[in-house]
Design a protein around this motif. Structure first.
Motif, mmCIF file in Angstrom:
data_model
loop_
_atom_site.group_PDB
_atom_site.id
_atom_site.type_symbol
_atom_site.label_atom_id
_atom_site.label_comp_id
_atom_site.label_asym_id
_atom_site.label_seq_id
_atom_site.Cartn_x
_atom_site.Cartn_y
_atom_site.Cartn_z
ATOM 1 N N ALA A 1 -9.520 5.995 3.633
ATOM 2 C CA ALA A 1 -9.812 4.874 2.241
ATOM 3 C C ALA A 1 -10.185 3.475 2.437
ATOM 4 O O ALA A 1 -10.949 3.324 1.839
ATOM 5 C CB ALA A 1 -8.618 4.783 1.768
ATOM 6 N N GLN A 2 -10.308 2.862 3.352
ATOM 7 C CA GLN A 2 -11.061 1.262 3.714
ATOM 8 C C GLN A 2 -12.648 1.895 4.337
ATOM 9 O O GLN A 2 -13.807 0.600 3.075
ATOM 10 C CB GLN A 2 -10.579 0.428 5.059
ATOM 11 C CG GLN A 2 -8.674 0.810 4.700
ATOM 12 C CD GLN A 2 -9.045 -0.326 3.859
ATOM 13 O OE1 GLN A 2 -9.490 -1.475 3.125
ATOM 14 N NE2 GLN A 2 -7.983 -0.399 2.599
ATOM 15 N N HIS B 1 0.959 -1.298 -0.121
ATOM 16 C CA HIS B 1 0.266 0.016 -0.268
ATOM 17 C C HIS B 1 0.785 1.578 0.177
ATOM 18 O O HIS B 1 0.651 2.075 0.613
ATOM 19 C CB HIS B 1 -0.995 -0.087 1.243
ATOM 20 C CG HIS B 1 -2.617 -0.774 0.832
ATOM 21 N ND1 HIS B 1 -3.588 -0.417 0.810
ATOM 22 C CD2 HIS B 1 -2.726 -1.870 0.590
ATOM 23 C CE1 HIS B 1 -4.472 -1.239 0.683
ATOM 24 N NE2 HIS B 1 -3.985 -1.986 -0.065
ATOM 25 N N PRO C 1 1.020 6.151 3.148
ATOM 26 C CA PRO C 1 -0.097 6.230 3.485
ATOM 27 C C PRO C 1 -0.038 6.322 5.504
ATOM 28 O O PRO C 1 0.503 5.100 5.747
ATOM 29 C CB PRO C 1 -1.226 5.409 3.151
ATOM 30 C CG PRO C 1 -0.478 4.930 1.518
ATOM 31 C CD PRO C 1 0.476 5.372 2.392
ATOM 32 N N HIS D 1 -5.221 8.196 7.122
ATOM 33 C CA HIS D 1 -5.085 8.136 5.637
ATOM 34 C C HIS D 1 -6.204 6.652 5.098
ATOM 35 O O HIS D 1 -7.561 6.573 4.707
ATOM 36 C CB HIS D 1 -4.042 8.365 4.534
ATOM 37 C CG HIS D 1 -3.866 7.738 3.063
ATOM 38 N ND1 HIS D 1 -4.197 7.126 2.830
ATOM 39 C CD2 HIS D 1 -4.342 9.060 2.475
ATOM 40 C CE1 HIS D 1 -4.420 7.321 1.403
ATOM 41 N NE2 HIS D 1 -4.358 8.176 0.945
ATOM 42 N N GLU D 2 -5.197 5.634 5.435
ATOM 43 C CA GLU D 2 -5.822 4.763 5.327
ATOM 44 C C GLU D 2 -6.975 4.184 6.351
ATOM 45 O O GLU D 2 -8.550 3.297 5.587
ATOM 46 C CB GLU D 2 -4.467 3.278 5.820
ATOM 47 C CG GLU D 2 -3.972 2.726 4.742
ATOM 48 C CD GLU D 2 -4.098 2.652 3.487
ATOM 49 O OE1 GLU D 2 -3.837 1.390 3.249
ATOM 50 O OE2 GLU D 2 -4.681 3.998 3.024
ATOM 51 N N GLN D 3 -7.653 4.461 7.356
ATOM 52 C CA GLN D 3 -9.155 4.486 7.978
ATOM 53 C C GLN D 3 -10.158 5.303 6.886
ATOM 54 O O GLN D 3 -10.614 4.411 6.550
ATOM 55 C CB GLN D 3 -8.638 5.268 9.311
ATOM 56 C CG GLN D 3 -8.537 3.793 9.997
ATOM 57 C CD GLN D 3 -8.536 4.706 11.342
ATOM 58 O OE1 GLN D 3 -8.240 5.965 11.524
ATOM 59 N NE2 GLN D 3 -8.019 4.434 12.327
ATOM 60 N N GLN E 1 -2.153 5.421 8.726
ATOM 61 C CA GLN E 1 -2.822 5.475 9.492
ATOM 62 C C GLN E 1 -4.243 5.814 9.333
ATOM 63 O O GLN E 1 -5.473 5.262 8.840
ATOM 64 C CB GLN E 1 -2.755 4.902 11.386
ATOM 65 C CG GLN E 1 -4.187 4.680 11.496
ATOM 66 C CD GLN E 1 -3.881 4.201 13.427
ATOM 67 O OE1 GLN E 1 -2.347 3.604 13.009
ATOM 68 N NE2 GLN E 1 -4.647 3.445 13.881
ATOM 69 N N ASP F 1 -6.706 5.805 -4.555
ATOM 70 C CA ASP F 1 -7.004 5.223 -3.571
ATOM 71 C C ASP F 1 -7.927 3.739 -2.812
ATOM 72 O O ASP F 1 -8.306 2.565 -2.482
ATOM 73 C CB ASP F 1 -7.671 5.916 -1.596
ATOM 74 C CG ASP F 1 -6.609 6.377 -1.888
ATOM 75 O OD1 ASP F 1 -5.732 6.415 -0.910
ATOM 76 O OD2 ASP F 1 -5.981 7.990 -1.430
#
Length: 224
Positions: free
Chosen positions: A62-63, A39, A54, A58-60, A56, A100
């Protein structure tokens, strides 16, 4: 990757971004191979390459958005093909990036069974999602425009903005989604915020109830 290792660089540790200048297309493609399924976003624009790790947060976001769209499509009975962080590139324009999240919706049937897509001849994703909590040094919206992506949702950590590609190959903001008529930026913002505040089982129930009780009636009124 001789050119890449010798290229001038700018390092932004707080954002986890590495910016390299004077990188040729072959080195960009080699970096894509090195990154593989990790990722990590690699953006390329005419000789400048940005490698972003990214956060955390950002990933939260995006998910959550990656859960939102499939559930929305399923409840609205809209066929879709999710392609996640697929790398999209146009060698002729010397531009490439990973969204993303991205989806084929209007063109889902065209690409469903295709193993390799070539944007020189195939349609681009119908919807791309851009989480931009720490802004890229490159003009990613300009790259999306060059790739001809008709709709982009951009989330900056607080606000969702929906963009649609115009006839002049520039993006204009819009009041509702092209792929999901009736869906407004504030609706997406609400469920991104809820998605980081509650467990995903409860969140999915809230989203399902909202789609059935509010969005579907809203769409019916709009159609009438």
């Amino acid at each position: 990757m001789a050119t890449t290792t010798q290229a001038p660089t700018d390092w932004q540790p707080a954002e986890g971004r590495l910016l390299l200048h004077d990188v040729d297309w072959n080195d960009y493609e080699a970096m894509i191979e090195i990154v593989g399924e990790r990722h990590i976003r690699v953006t390329y624009d005419r000789g400048t390459m940005e490698v972003a790790m990214p956060s955390q947060r950002h990933e939260q976001a995006a998910q959550v958005l990656g859960l939102f769209v499939p559930m929305l499509a399923a409840e609205l009975d809209v066929p879709f093909e999710p392609l996640g962080m697929t790398t999209w590139r146009k060698p002729g324009a010397e531009k490439g990036l990973e969204a993303d999240q991205c989806y084929y919706i209007q063109n889902e049937a065209v690409v469903r069974k295709r193993e390799v897509l070539d944007l020189e001849v195939d349609p681009p994703p119908d919807l791309a999602i851009e989480v931009d909590i720490t802004s890229s040094a490159l003009n990613r919206m300009g790259i999306y425009a060059e790739l001809r992506v008709p709709e982009v949702w951009r989330y900056d950590g607080q606000t969702v903005t929906m963009f649609q590609l115009q006839a002049d190959r520039q993006y204009g903001t819009c009041a509702e989604s092209l792929s999901f008529p009736g869906l407004r930026p504030a609706d997406v913002e609400r469920f991104v915020e809820l998605g980081t505040a509650m467990d995903k089982l409860r969140w999915s129930r809230e989203l399902r109830d909202w789609i059935r009780n509010e969005l579907i009636p809203r769409r019916s009124c709009g159609a009438g």
